[in-house]
Design a protein around this motif. Sequence first.
Motif, PDB file in Angstrom:
ATOM      1  N   PHE A  12      25.710  -6.426 -11.041  1.00 17.47           N
ATOM      2  CA  PHE A  12      26.794  -6.324 -10.082  1.00 17.47           C
ATOM      3  C   PHE A  12      26.888  -4.951  -9.459  1.00 17.47           C
ATOM      4  O   PHE A  12      26.418  -3.952  -9.993  1.00 17.47           O
ATOM      5  N   ARG A  33      18.735   0.791   5.327  1.00 20.63           N
ATOM      6  CA  ARG A  33      18.143   0.585   4.008  1.00 20.63           C
ATOM      7  C   ARG A  33      16.723   1.090   3.935  1.00 20.63           C
ATOM      8  O   ARG A  33      15.969   1.038   4.910  1.00 20.63           O
ATOM      9  N   GLU A  35      14.609   0.088   1.249  1.00 21.37           N
ATOM     10  CA  GLU A  35      14.073  -0.728   0.165  1.00 21.37           C
ATOM     11  C   GLU A  35      13.192  -1.822   0.737  1.00 21.37           C
ATOM     12  O   GLU A  35      13.290  -2.164   1.917  1.00 21.37           O
ATOM     13  N   GLY A  46      26.350   0.545  -0.519  1.00 25.64           N
ATOM     14  CA  GLY A  46      26.651  -0.166  -1.761  1.00 25.64           C
ATOM     15  C   GLY A  46      25.675   0.253  -2.828  1.00 25.64           C
ATOM     16  O   GLY A  46      24.629   0.824  -2.520  1.00 25.64           O
ATOM     17  N   TYR A  47      26.037  -0.047  -4.060  1.00 23.25           N
ATOM     18  CA  TYR A  47      25.198   0.440  -5.148  1.00 23.25           C
ATOM     19  C   TYR A  47      25.531  -0.284  -6.428  1.00 23.25           C
ATOM     20  O   TYR A  47      26.573  -0.908  -6.556  1.00 23.25           O
ATOM     21  N   TYR A  48      24.617  -0.156  -7.384  1.00 17.16           N
ATOM     22  CA  TYR A  48      24.869  -0.737  -8.685  1.00 17.16           C
ATOM     23  C   TYR A  48      25.971   0.017  -9.402  1.00 17.16           C
ATOM     24  O   TYR A  48      26.054   1.244  -9.328  1.00 17.16           O
ATOM     25  N   VAL A  49      26.761  -0.741 -10.126  1.00 22.69           N
ATOM     26  CA  VAL A  49      27.789  -0.126 -10.955  1.00 22.69           C
ATOM     27  C   VAL A  49      27.133   0.268 -12.272  1.00 22.69           C
ATOM     28  O   VAL A  49      26.351  -0.500 -12.831  1.00 22.69           O
ATOM     29  N   ARG A  61      32.266   7.050  -6.335  1.00 25.08           N
ATOM     30  CA  ARG A  61      31.005   7.782  -6.429  1.00 25.08           C
ATOM     31  C   ARG A  61      30.112   7.491  -5.222  1.00 25.08           C
ATOM     32  O   ARG A  61      29.573   8.408  -4.587  1.00 25.08           O
ATOM     33  N   SER A 113      19.311   9.582  -1.827  1.00 27.70           N
ATOM     34  CA  SER A 113      18.093   9.176  -1.140  1.00 27.70           C
ATOM     35  C   SER A 113      18.046   7.675  -0.899  1.00 27.70           C
ATOM     36  O   SER A 113      17.100   7.178  -0.335  1.00 27.70           O
ATOM     37  N   TYR A 114      19.029   6.984  -1.379  1.00 25.34           N
ATOM     38  CA  TYR A 114      18.885   5.540  -1.323  1.00 25.34           C
ATOM     39  C   TYR A 114      19.192   4.942   0.043  1.00 25.34           C
ATOM     40  O   TYR A 114      19.146   3.740   0.238  1.00 25.34           O
TER      41      TYR A 114
ATOM     42  N   MET B   1      16.943   1.927  -3.106  1.00 30.20           N
ATOM     43  CA  MET B   1      18.336   1.770  -3.540  1.00 30.20           C
ATOM     44  C   MET B   1      18.442   1.693  -5.064  1.00 30.20           C
ATOM     45  O   MET B   1      19.460   1.959  -5.642  1.00 30.20           O
ATOM     46  N   GLN B   2      17.338   1.334  -5.717  1.00 33.08           N
ATOM     47  CA  GLN B   2      17.407   1.260  -7.175  1.00 33.08           C
ATOM     48  C   GLN B   2      17.289   2.630  -7.817  1.00 33.08           C
ATOM     49  O   GLN B   2      16.376   3.376  -7.528  1.00 33.08           O
ATOM     50  N   GLU B   3      18.200   2.955  -8.641  1.00 36.04           N
ATOM     51  CA  GLU B   3      18.021   4.072  -9.558  1.00 36.04           C
ATOM     52  C   GLU B   3      18.304   3.513 -10.936  1.00 36.04           C
ATOM     53  O   GLU B   3      19.436   3.214 -11.269  1.00 36.04           O
ATOM     54  N   HIS B   6      21.353   3.400 -13.271  1.00 35.59           N
ATOM     55  CA  HIS B   6      22.619   2.800 -12.866  1.00 35.59           C
ATOM     56  C   HIS B   6      22.614   1.279 -12.961  1.00 35.59           C
ATOM     57  O   HIS B   6      23.647   0.647 -12.908  1.00 35.59           O
ATOM     58  N   LYS B   7      21.439   0.730 -13.047  1.00 37.93           N
ATOM     59  CA  LYS B   7      21.333  -0.715 -12.948  1.00 37.93           C
ATOM     60  C   LYS B   7      21.462  -1.336 -14.335  1.00 37.93           C
ATOM     61  O   LYS B   7      20.793  -0.912 -15.274  1.00 37.93           O
ATOM     62  N   PHE B   8      22.293  -2.324 -14.460  1.00 42.96           N
ATOM     63  CA  PHE B   8      22.373  -3.021 -15.730  1.00 42.96           C
ATOM     64  C   PHE B   8      22.971  -4.386 -15.446  1.00 42.96           C
ATOM     65  O   PHE B   8      23.422  -4.680 -14.344  1.00 42.96           O
ATOM     66  N   ARG B  90      30.433  -4.946 -21.960  1.00 38.81           N
ATOM     67  CA  ARG B  90      30.921  -4.929 -20.593  1.00 38.81           C
ATOM     68  C   ARG B  90      31.078  -6.351 -20.079  1.00 38.81           C
ATOM     69  O   ARG B  90      30.092  -7.077 -19.921  1.00 38.81           O
TER      70      ARG B  90
END
Lengths: 231, 231
Positions: A12, A33, A35, A46-49, A61, A113-114, B1-3, B6-8, B90
């Motif tokens: 998410f 983007r 990617e 947007g980004y991963y939590v 953040r 950088s994303y 966009m992936q780091e 942060h991704k889970f 989580r």
Amino acid sequence: MQEPEHKFESIFTVDCVVFGFDEGELKILLIERNEDLFKSWWALPGYYVGQDEGIEHAAERILYELTGLRDIYMEQLFTFGDVDRHPKGRVITVAYFAMIRLNGQKELKPVTSYARKAFWHPIKDLPQLAFDHDKIVEKSLQKIRRKISYQPIAFELLPEKFTLTQLQNLYEIILNCKLDKRNFRKKMLNYDILKELDEKQRGVSYRAAKYYKFDRRKYNRLFQKELSFNK
Amino acid sequence: MQEPEHKFESIFTVDCVVFGFDEGELKILLIERNEDLFKSWWALPGYYVGQDEGIEHAAERILYELTGLRDIYMEQLFTFGDVDRHPKGRVITVAYFAMIRLNGQKELKPVTSYARKAFWHPIKDLPQLAFDHDKIVEKSLQKIRRKISYQPIAFELLPEKFTLTQLQNLYEIILNCKLDKRNFRKKMLNYDILKELDEKQRGVSYRAAKYYKFDRRKYNRLFQKELSFNK
DNA sequence: TCAAAAGTGTTTTACCTACACCCATGA
DNA sequence: TCATGGGTGTAGGTAAAACACTTTTGA
């Protein structure tokens, strides 16, 4: 409560709809983007939590990373979780919206950088967006239209000092209708949440307008009342 | 966009705040948990969202499984994702609220096994709730208080036929204040969204009240206008 | 002196508020 | 006939809507 066939894990994310007001237009911040997926498309920031990160924190953040801004008015909007909203699998996103004052600066510098770039796009003329981001934008517009009529969120978009005409223009743009100048002023000043400044516009080739600023203290008092409803 | 840091992946669920109105009280539906975690505690009806299931669909499914009811007014409320809201890891939950008419039936039969029982609890006197469900309930109350003053969601809670006094009681309970009878009636009837029926109360030891019903067609027209905002 | 936007008041209308008594019904 | 809640109207105040002209400024 567990029935294994229903339990699964999902990625998410948060997505932010960041409103700004510039050149007489309502704008939102989009990134280009970088990617494989939706490469070169425009998208909401947007980004991963993170694993150990609250959702709200993630939203703040991301906004900071993209704009360098903190302590911004920000609110959870809606959670989008259609099964097919992400082509690579189930991704649920919590959308936030934010409103920032541009203070004349034309560009915001992303510090991550994303995204290849981040640009302000007039809401009237958005490019095609990645994922279901058009739905998210639409929903956020509905939200601020409704909200502006009972909470003065519009001030967040204006510079510290502004004229009543600037304020009225902003309302007209958000609500998408013309307002009567005299009635608008009467009503606004009646709320008693504006402070008249000594300063006036300069260098304009017409009668200079007075500057006002938003009085957050008085506003808070007013809003307390508003929350107690009308008998 | 992936780091990657942060991704889970997270488990996610929906929780439903189901409002009902009975015996002159606003109630919500709670289940008694039958799991190791928070065993025997009261909780909001909630469940894992399925892999191939939209969030809204999940909310509707859960409501159906717990109450046997479908096609109910339901709306996304808020997403709760505090890092520590679930002791086992989580878990992000999307809260929905729903309003149902009890039509006099005293009990709703859950059709699933994941709750020991489901009971209506007066909102004034809730037991301690599992997880952060008290926060969710609080937020949903704020929501309906605000919403009732610009959308007639109250009708969803009343039986098909109702008297104006019943309607007023419901408003008073939700808004938590006394309303003036004459003013309330005048205003309600002015909206022109109620249809007066020929029928009256029977078997009451006082002057029988007229029954009304909600006219959804007229309401929709009114609400269209409301959405176009006030100049 | 012109163009362009700032600034200003009044009237009408609709709605909100406060408030008190008679009516119909079954027990 | 009594207790109980149903049902009704009016006056005063506040806010919204409609509407047009004068003022200030720099170019």
